[in-house]
Design a protein around this motif. Structure first.
Motif, PDB file in Angstrom:
ATOM      1  N   ASP F 140     -33.914  85.434 -60.874  1.00 20.02           N
ATOM      2  CA  ASP F 140     -33.027  86.652 -62.490  1.00 20.02           C
ATOM      3  C   ASP F 140     -33.533  85.961 -63.738  1.00 20.02           C
ATOM      4  O   ASP F 140     -32.977  84.901 -64.024  1.00 20.02           O
ATOM      5  CB  ASP F 140     -31.748  86.879 -61.895  1.00 20.02           C
ATOM      6  N   ALA F 141     -33.737  86.529 -64.572  1.00 16.36           N
ATOM      7  CA  ALA F 141     -33.424  86.292 -65.767  1.00 16.36           C
ATOM      8  C   ALA F 141     -31.645  86.489 -65.795  1.00 16.36           C
ATOM      9  O   ALA F 141     -31.499  85.291 -67.407  1.00 16.36           O
ATOM     10  CB  ALA F 141     -33.864  87.570 -66.478  1.00 16.36           C
ATOM     11  N   HIS F 142     -31.188  86.709 -65.262  1.00 16.60           N
ATOM     12  CA  HIS F 142     -29.556  86.406 -65.213  1.00 16.60           C
ATOM     13  C   HIS F 142     -28.840  85.810 -64.640  1.00 16.60           C
ATOM     14  O   HIS F 142     -29.266  86.427 -63.330  1.00 16.60           O
ATOM     15  CB  HIS F 142     -28.972  88.145 -65.182  1.00 16.60           C
ATOM     16  N   ASP F 222     -34.387  89.044 -58.431  1.00 19.45           N
ATOM     17  CA  ASP F 222     -34.407  90.212 -59.222  1.00 19.45           C
ATOM     18  C   ASP F 222     -35.618  89.908 -59.719  1.00 19.45           C
ATOM     19  O   ASP F 222     -35.669  88.805 -60.893  1.00 19.45           O
ATOM     20  CB  ASP F 222     -33.417  90.067 -60.195  1.00 19.45           C
ATOM     21  N   ASP F 224     -36.447  91.123 -62.566  1.00 24.23           N
ATOM     22  CA  ASP F 224     -36.311  90.747 -64.170  1.00 24.23           C
ATOM     23  C   ASP F 224     -36.559  89.460 -64.547  1.00 24.23           C
ATOM     24  O   ASP F 224     -36.721  89.148 -65.527  1.00 24.23           O
ATOM     25  CB  ASP F 224     -35.108  91.544 -64.663  1.00 24.23           C
TER      26      ASP F 224
END
Ligand SMILES: [Mn+2]
Ligand SMILES: [Mn+2]
Ligand SMILES: [Mn+2]
Ligand SMILES: [Mn+2]
Ligand SMILES: [Mn+2]
Ligand SMILES: [Mn+2]
Ligand SMILES: [Mn+2]
Ligand SMILES: [Mn+2]
Ligand SMILES: [Mn+2]
Ligand SMILES: [Mn+2]
Ligand SMILES: [Mn+2]
Ligand SMILES: [Mn+2]
Lengths: 292, 292, 292, 292, 292, 292
Positions: F140-142, F222, F224
């Motif tokens: 995930d980027a987050h 994710d 992203d």
């Protein structure tokens, strides 16, 4: 006579005079550009018919001078327009390609072909092979080496048909997708290939190989050799591809060879400004600057 | 010589031979097509620079025969390419338009202009007015009659500048947007206009008016005259516009007039196949069939 | 068993059970839906391969109840998936269509075909004609009556080939584009056609004609029959077309006939939610509600 | 007063109070953000007018905290809206930019400018130069150093005009396209430039150069400095560009300098969520976090 | 103070001063505009969150003068920004809408609401109903009268919830899609509705009905009431809809009523210049001109 | 029975027979694929509902043979369709996910989940955790580690909720965006994370970490996590992400683990052929080849 007229639909760096007048007054060679908007055997994304106009349009975003290679693009290029293809009929289209290309070669124009699907490389090389017996440098995410895939003549079988023409050699660059049949065929016949993963690790291995191959060469560039982030509009976008930096290095090396012809295929952009066309135009721009 | 070559970037129905050879061997008139990809004063949506290629591309979707009017499109058309415009410099662009058009007229070619922004209609009519003093038939959602809007020469002031050239008459068709200044000017100077709402109710009033106007005529078509559902890609898309059926009837009526020239402006499509270009190409197709 | 599962890629109103079980427990007829994503002879905009999924996706925006006709859509429909077509090879594709359709007919399923290019209507009608000898109701902007156009079997010749099958009758609705050859052929053979301009003026003439034709009928809908404002994503978008209101009235009339099959072709939308797919789905939705 | 209201069209991290109240209650500096949606001299892809809104919209996808640099974005920013530009009239637009910027500087607000075309950097620096004599850090695929290109003031000449203002120094980063005239001028006047190819090989050479330059600095970012895969929507997308990782490192280094102002130009995205705006917003986000 | 600044993200015709200052110096009423970018219950196409910015952007393509109605748009409008909605939580969003609207009403600002999904009309009318007991004029392709559909509060149930608030009356215009449950409910409770088919035949029946309804009124416009050819970017595009000409006539009639508020919902355009936003802005433009 | 039929809406490499028949005749495991098109809590770009169909469509561009890993994709996969989600109601959707997944696990099918928003990972892991107590590998980027963000159950809080399930361990890969709250929580609870910047410098550190983690594992991707140049269509595109080459290496390493399930979330592509879907399909293709 008409001072301010321009034909922005021809390749930006092509000569606007008649190539016959040009050739009669010059020594040496010139390039003849042909679009071949045939895309009837596409299996995933259609639209390679838009390739010739996409690449020509994109060429207007480049300078006459090539900063990377410190060269002025002065090579004489004649953009002859598009071959009138027959949608759904590869046989007739193939005949027309061969007739047109034969005429072009008879004028000592070196072909610069804008596809269309990769399938068109077969009639092109059938015409060239009989004269030049080149080494084929094949940029592609795929091997295109199946014996049969939706028939004998499609984008997935084209290099198998080219192989049957018995060219001097074939070298594949950027491959990352193949069937088991293809990989076995390629290994059995000792056709060299370099995956994009190998190139990512060690590009020198490929440039060094390219330096060593025998003249003359023919270059076929399936734009899906680039990563989809650089060439999103192609018939079969395939992750983990090459970057324009890789292509810059390969083209620099190849430019030192005696090149019989080039095709750039599988651009499907219907929208002006798309980077797939830009990256295709850059390959031509670099090669033609280096050949100037 | 090259059997199967075609230049698919010229208007589909244009002659491929030299217009000088053609004209020397024929009586009568021919049309000269020019693209003028100037769009520097656009205030809402940019991209009218794409108009000339969008309309030419769209022309390939039409037949040589025109079923609606039972006519073969045989009018001799020479597609001369685009005027080399200077982005951001209307003055210089204007000079080039005038020079090019003057030359074109000197060859007895009737101008068919593909814009570009509507602003270009001023240098066109400045060139034509001195010779022909036509009635201007102005299709537009807007009056373009401001005295000043971002300067003296923009898409919003162009018909005011044209008015100052003192043409025989101006008639506005399809209007549905104006400033109070414009409506007052138009009323004061007794310039007739027909709103799209009026046309929706009673198209006969306009076709009858068109039949009555004096020859010669010049036709300027801002494609925003069509409803955005038919012409989504224009500089100022404006709801409640005309339909292609309306335009078909108007063009039929106008075709009986002595037409000095036509411009079709404000197409901004960057994507192949967009209906704005199709509807622009249809207007030309209908007019040229009816003039055949 | 799996409570909350759904297959949103089948037509929204299709049965999820096995059609064999259904048929064994019921009298009467059922519909069999087939996608045929073949588009290799497209000459202007490619992408009819996306038609089957575009229409199925769009069907999810419709209700089970049809307010316009005050009917619940209860007709039994079995969505059997797509025929596995061969890009670039119409002959083999045609064989597969015929084999699949023959089997479908043997189960007393009435075909609902989602194209693909219009070319596919020929193998469909070849299969059906031998059994049913229907009147063909042909919705199209074009006549598709050329004898030859890029070969014998393309979207531009399909109705000529169908004519050669000697169906009971052919009636063309919404036509607005043809070659001189086609118009002459059609007149010579007394094939009736109604242009979109005629329909715009007087739709009653067509509905009354439709009421009078002889059973059984087969309906082929080239979605370019609609105006490009309603069906922008088709192979040959053609201005001055019909509206969905026109189609609503035609479908209502046709629904009273004994329908042997329906095809809806030439949808090229690659983007979810595009109105071309929506209008295609609505035609099916209306017809199937009225047949419920 | 209105509890739940927000103005999502301002830059996400801008203060919502009056900057006058803020400044009267604080020591230190604040940033003043201005959009300048001027794009009349664009030569390839139009639409830089959409840049200011694209960058502001994209800022809403970022956090207040900057994980990469472990900093909270707390720098006081006042988003003052857009300068009211005059399409087609750079002279008047330039005057307005200078007037507005002069006022902004008089309030001790440091300019953060969202273009618009690169042309706007000239009036910006004309205003700043007279006060600050900065070193110009110029990120761009192009040199923009022509003396004349479609006039004296265009995106292709802007850095030549800036050079004539005699700033302390100019350093060019990411260049990969130039005319021979530009490369000669730059070499003659010893303006340092770093091509994207050099940076690809050895980014340290540039960061070390950046560390050594003299304060104060002004930063102008033509978003085409990024590769088209990262910034597809710019006026002149140019292959073989930088990545956001490169920019991250450059911004980190530059943030230690005394920055007089920043402009980010040439974003042409008309569609929400496009990565060109995202990458532009990230450059601002990183710089402002590091300045917090 | 800043001469040339503008905030192009507010509605084009909104006042730039403080509404408190304005109201203190004026008699009479003013409008308060609020965006409500909530779209969590969308079932077909998402993106109604983009509605407020799409409509505001589109307003810049309109003139201050309204040619159709011969009126200057002078009504005082204050664009207050967007309500800070909570994605996925209608309950909390609803509370915020009610709180904000209550405050707005306390300042004698009449609400102009830009959705967002249709679901938001319930909290709006809950706030207004308690004060004004209006007749609801409901433009929509759908009845939105289900009792339950993915819960009690969604775009498909909103008018049922509104009905339960016991407004003076509800009248539905442009309907062409409903479930059997809805049609039965509507008939049982004698809620009048006019289908788009009826309006196509006889618009006078509806305008005459509108003239007869009792003041005050509240107008809710689901943009899917327009045909997808005029409003392609909505949550549930539904064929056979109204045209902008129809809306022009309805708005003219409604403008003579005492209007308590307006909402325009379901615009999902993420691209600048899309006609869905334009047609939504035109509805507001017409109404506000007529109220000037 | 139907020779040439195919269901091109199922994952390309899924079995077309009944999984019950398959399982009864085989030892060992099989995969069960489920789409979960829930996206009601999206805060930036909506459309994760299109993820399941985008990934399935993209799978048709891959070969049965995996050249990179020299493996035939033979793992038995059953594509069961989509869970019927309830837009706007995560609670009910969650219940349906849990019920469906419980049933799937009871048949010894390993879940391959196609999102939908990341929020769905919570009900998935709630179901799996009780059986398997896996190590969660989170791409995930987050961080998605907020305690509250628009409520307790959203894409921004999902990993906090997962943490509260007390899985064996969580490891985060590719992170480059977080709030201060999240970074503090993660440090306090010694959850390991690897930023994309770290991976860019030294991927070996992560692959070595991955090799050392304890079986069994669950993988949540994710999309992203990839750079927006490789995955432009996601809910929160975030610059400076991973490349498909990075993912290839991570998947190779992870494939040697005992994998309890996989989800791939946040793909929002509504257009066929978009590279976000392609890169998601490639992750599955690589993993399933390596597990064959
Ligand atoms: Mn390939
Ligand atoms: Mn290939
Ligand atoms: Mn206009
Ligand atoms: Mn105009
Ligand atoms: Mn047709
Ligand atoms: Mn047809
Ligand atoms: Mn540049
Ligand atoms: Mn620049
Ligand atoms: Mn609705
Ligand atoms: Mn509604
Ligand atoms: Mn994420
Ligand atoms: Mn996530």
């Amino acid at each position: 006579m008409f001072l301010y007229l321009e034909d922005s639909s021809k390749f930006a760096f092509s000569r606007r005079e008649s190539f016959k007048e040009f050739l009669s007054s010059q020594d040496g060679e010139a390039f003849g550009m042909l679009g071949i908007p045939f895309d009837s055997t596409a299996t995933y994304m259609p639209g390679a018919r838009f390739g010739p106009s996409a690449i020509r349009e994109a060429s207007y975003n480049f300078e006459g001078y090539n900063l990377t290679f410190n060269r002025e693009l002065k090579a004489p290029i004649f953009d002859l327009g598009d071959v009138s293809v027959v949608a759904g009929d590869f046989k007739e289209t193939s005949k027309r390609i061969i007739d047109t290309l034969t005429r072009l070669l008879s004028h000592d124009l070196k072909p610069l072909i804008l596809g269309g699907e990769h399938t068109i490389t077969y009639p092109i090389l059938k015409t060239i092979q009989s004269r030049d017996n080149p080494t084929i440098i094949h940029f592609d995410a795929h091997m295109d080496m199946r014996d049969h895939y939706n028939g004998k003549f499609t984008h997935a079988t084209v290099m198998r048909r080219v192989y049957e023409l018995e060219p001097q050699d074939i070298i594949m660059i950027g491959v990352r997708s193949a069937s088991r049949e293809e990989i076995e065929f390629v290994k059995e016949h000792e056709i060299e290939y370099y995956t994009s993963q190998m190139i990512q690790e060690n590009i020198e291995e490929v440039t060094s190989k390219l330096r060593s191959i025998k003249d003359p060469v023919y270059v076929t560039v399936d734009m899906d050799v680039l990563d989809p982030s650089h060439a999103p509009m192609v018939g079969n976008p395939t992750p983990c591809g090459l970057t324009p930096f890789h292509m810059e290095k390969f083209i620099e090396t190849i430019s030192r060879k005696d090149i019989m012809g080039v095709d750039i295929v599988e651009v499907t952009s219907p929208v002006k400004g798309d980077q797939t066309g830009l990256n295709a135009a850059k390959i031509l721009h670099d090669l033609l600057s280096l050949k100037s």
